[in-house]
Design an enzyme around this catalytic site. Sequence first.
Site: not given
Ligand code: ASP
Length: 354
Positions: A24, A67-69, A99-100, A287-288
């Site tokens: 992002t 996109d890191s996804s 961030t993902d 899971q916690c």
């Molecule tokens: N979908 C974005 C990514 O991980 C989200 C981000 O960067 O905040 O590339």
Amino acid sequence: MKYKIVNINKTGERSVLIIYTGGTFGMVQDSSGALAPFNFGKVVDRVPELRQLGIRITVISFPKPIDSSNILVQDWKDMAYIIEENYSQYDAFVILHGTDTMAYSASMLSYMLEGLNKPVIFTGAQMPIGSIRSDARENLITALEIAAAHNNGDPIVSEVCVYFNYRLLRGSRSQKLRSSTFAAFESENYPWLAEAGIEIEFNYPALKPYDKEAKLIVRNEMDSNVAILKIFPGITEHVVRSILSDPDIKGVVIETFGSGNTMSFDWFIKCLQDAIDDGKVILNVSQCIGGEVEQGRYETSKKLNQIGVLSGGDITTEAAITKLIFLLGAGFSSNELKQQLTHSLVGEMDSSIE
Ligand code: ASP
């Protein structure tokens, strides 16, 4: 692969290489209104302060920012390769990343960069640099300052970290917990490494000690034949067995309740037992968000000990699954693998927890 390299600032005492992978941070809206990554050249124009920090800065960009996804094992190898190739020329590295999956990448790079004695700081943003209320500028500028920080020439930070929203976290302890506030990351089971206010305050006892003699060795053999099985009340035998009996799967992280508890039904224990008898490793993580797995504390986790499920202690799921991919790739014997999975490699878990 052809990387784009841009020199941002050529004067300053310390040198930092920014590795721009996408996320992002540098996204713009496409014609449909969806956010997609764009070129770093344009990003620099939005942060003119980069030239005033007194740090020598070079940017190397993935040919096609992502996109890191969409991060793949190959992208981890590419990041490690760029660091290895440039290791002697720079004092520090800042990786701009979505961030993902940042916590997964930071965990994986922690394992891959054996003998690291320079800072590798992951950062990114919740809002694109072009937005007026973006967190991108602060995250990047402070990440660079932390990367350049030193005591008499020795770096203050010499490990893989995540810097986000005024906090520096150990990379292999970090998790993205929030998607709609700037405070996206936490490391619930390990203290912050630094906090940025008027001054940047380092938490020296929590930082990995600097080792002048350490030599970087990049380990990049990986095996992704792994799975995560998150249990829930009502999960069926069919679902559990289909994951655990997949012939290609060599290791499974099971996300369990509370301090490592699972249902104690015979069919469930049998599914686990069959997978272990088949040579698969099973690592128990909670899971916690905070706390740790304590197999045997309750009746419902005692059987896991007996059949050979391994306790992940206080490790995060992100650090656990990447550790499994990393260790399976290294081709250890079954005993060595079990030993390494239940002990800390890079501070990703508390080794005193058994
Ligand atoms: N979908 C974005 C990514 O991980 C989200 C981000 O960067 O905040 O590339």
